[in-house]
Design an enzyme around this catalytic site. Structure first.
Site, PDB file in Angstrom:
ATOM      1  N   HIS A 106      36.621  46.082  38.160  1.00  0.00           N
ATOM      2  CA  HIS A 106      36.417  45.598  39.530  1.00  0.00           C
ATOM      3  C   HIS A 106      36.993  44.195  39.747  1.00  0.00           C
ATOM      4  CE1 HIS A 106      32.728  43.699  37.747  1.00  0.00           C
ATOM      5  NE2 HIS A 106      32.996  42.763  38.650  1.00  0.00           N
ATOM      6  N   ASP A 136      34.270  51.119  34.678  1.00  0.00           N
ATOM      7  CA  ASP A 136      34.519  49.753  35.142  1.00  0.00           C
ATOM      8  C   ASP A 136      35.197  48.925  34.057  1.00  0.00           C
ATOM      9  OD1 ASP A 136      34.659  47.682  36.915  1.00  0.00           O
ATOM     10  OD2 ASP A 136      32.580  47.020  36.670  1.00  0.00           O
ATOM     11  N   SER A 211      32.007  38.662  34.609  1.00  0.00           N
ATOM     12  CA  SER A 211      32.421  40.053  34.450  1.00  0.00           C
ATOM     13  C   SER A 211      33.702  40.158  33.622  1.00  0.00           C
ATOM     14  CB  SER A 211      32.656  40.696  35.816  1.00  0.00           C
ATOM     15  OG  SER A 211      31.434  40.917  36.477  1.00  0.00           O
TER      16      SER A 211
END
Length: 264
Positions: A106, A136, A211
């Site tokens: 993402h 992801d 992330s």
């Protein structure tokens, strides 16, 4: 009436017996020797106890020392990169000797404007080599690499209650480290980009920008890739719950670009 002087026999009878004196003297010597022996025994016991040199003590066996968070940080930091994709900020980790970088999908989805910064300051553009939106996970290949490339070591297992370390760029604070424990396994997380299952739940603080960063075990092995946080307040603030894709699943999502680096 005048008494006659003692005769030789009477004088001899009143004189102490020489044999008797000898017996008395011998008895006294025996008693004295016994007392001296007892005293010497007691004194010798005290002196022996006090003066005996203590031998060198053998060191007690100790368990193999576990590396500290600081030591793990110093070892893994060269393997972590800053990922900028358009307006998005994230983290990546070098996973192979060809420079392949694993990150969260993402972070880079929807743009080709991807730049990475290595720990030594080297910057380069990067292209997406593979992407797995269901996990992801994405893998990037940089156009340039630092002179000394240090892939992270992948492997290990996640166990509930075990110590973990997160390393990344939360809120743009480059190369930040935090620690916690594995709170749960096989978790499901609802995110803006979809629903993800089979995740590691942990409580080491992470925030937007983290992330794609590595989740490490107590030995510094990469056991997961950080992908999201629980956000009950919908304010992108850490609420004590983070999620990571297990490294086995992450590698499955980007196997084609990993080259010959260390893998589990």
């Amino acid at each position: 009436m005048d008494r006659e002087p003692d005769g030789p026999e009477d004088a001899e009878s009143r004189r102490p017996s020489v044999r008797g004196w000898r017996r008395l003297l011998a008895a006294m010597l025996v008693v004295g020797a016994a007392l001296a022996a007892v005293f010497a025994l007691r004194l010798g016991g005290v002196i022996g106890t006090a003066s005996a040199p203590a031998g060198p003590r053998s060191p007690a066996p100790t368990a193999t020392a576990r590396p500290t968070v600081s030591q793990i940080y110093q070892r893994v930091r060269p393997s972590v990169v800053i990922v900028r994709a358009g307006n998005a900020l994230g983290t990546g980790v070098i996973v192979a000797d060809n420079g392949a970088i694993m990150t969260a999908n993402h972070v880079i989805a929807g743009t080709r404007d991807i730049n990475v910064t290595f720990a030594d300051g080297t910057t380069a553009r990067a292209a997406v080599a593979s992407a797995d939106p269901k996990q992801d996970i994405a893998t990037l290949i940089p156009t340039a690499r630092p002179e000394v490339l240090v892939p992270a070591t992948l492997g290990g297992s996640a166990n509930v209650g075990a110590s973990v370390i997160a390393l990344g760029n939360p809120l743009g604070l480059a190369y930040s480290v935090s620690s916690g424990i594995v709170s749960g396994l096989n978790r499901t997380a609802e995110t803006h980009d979809g629903k993800y299952s089979g995740l590691i739940q942990f409580d080491a603080p992470v925030n937007p920008g983290s992330s794609g960063g590595p989740l490490l075990d107590a030995q510094g092995l990469v056991i997961g890739i950080v992908v999201s946080i629980a956000d009950p307040g919908h304010d992108d603030a850490f609420a004590g719950i983070g999620f990571a894709v297990p490294i086995g699943s992450a590698i499955g999502g980007g196997r084609g670009a990993l080259g010959n680096g260390p893998q589990i």
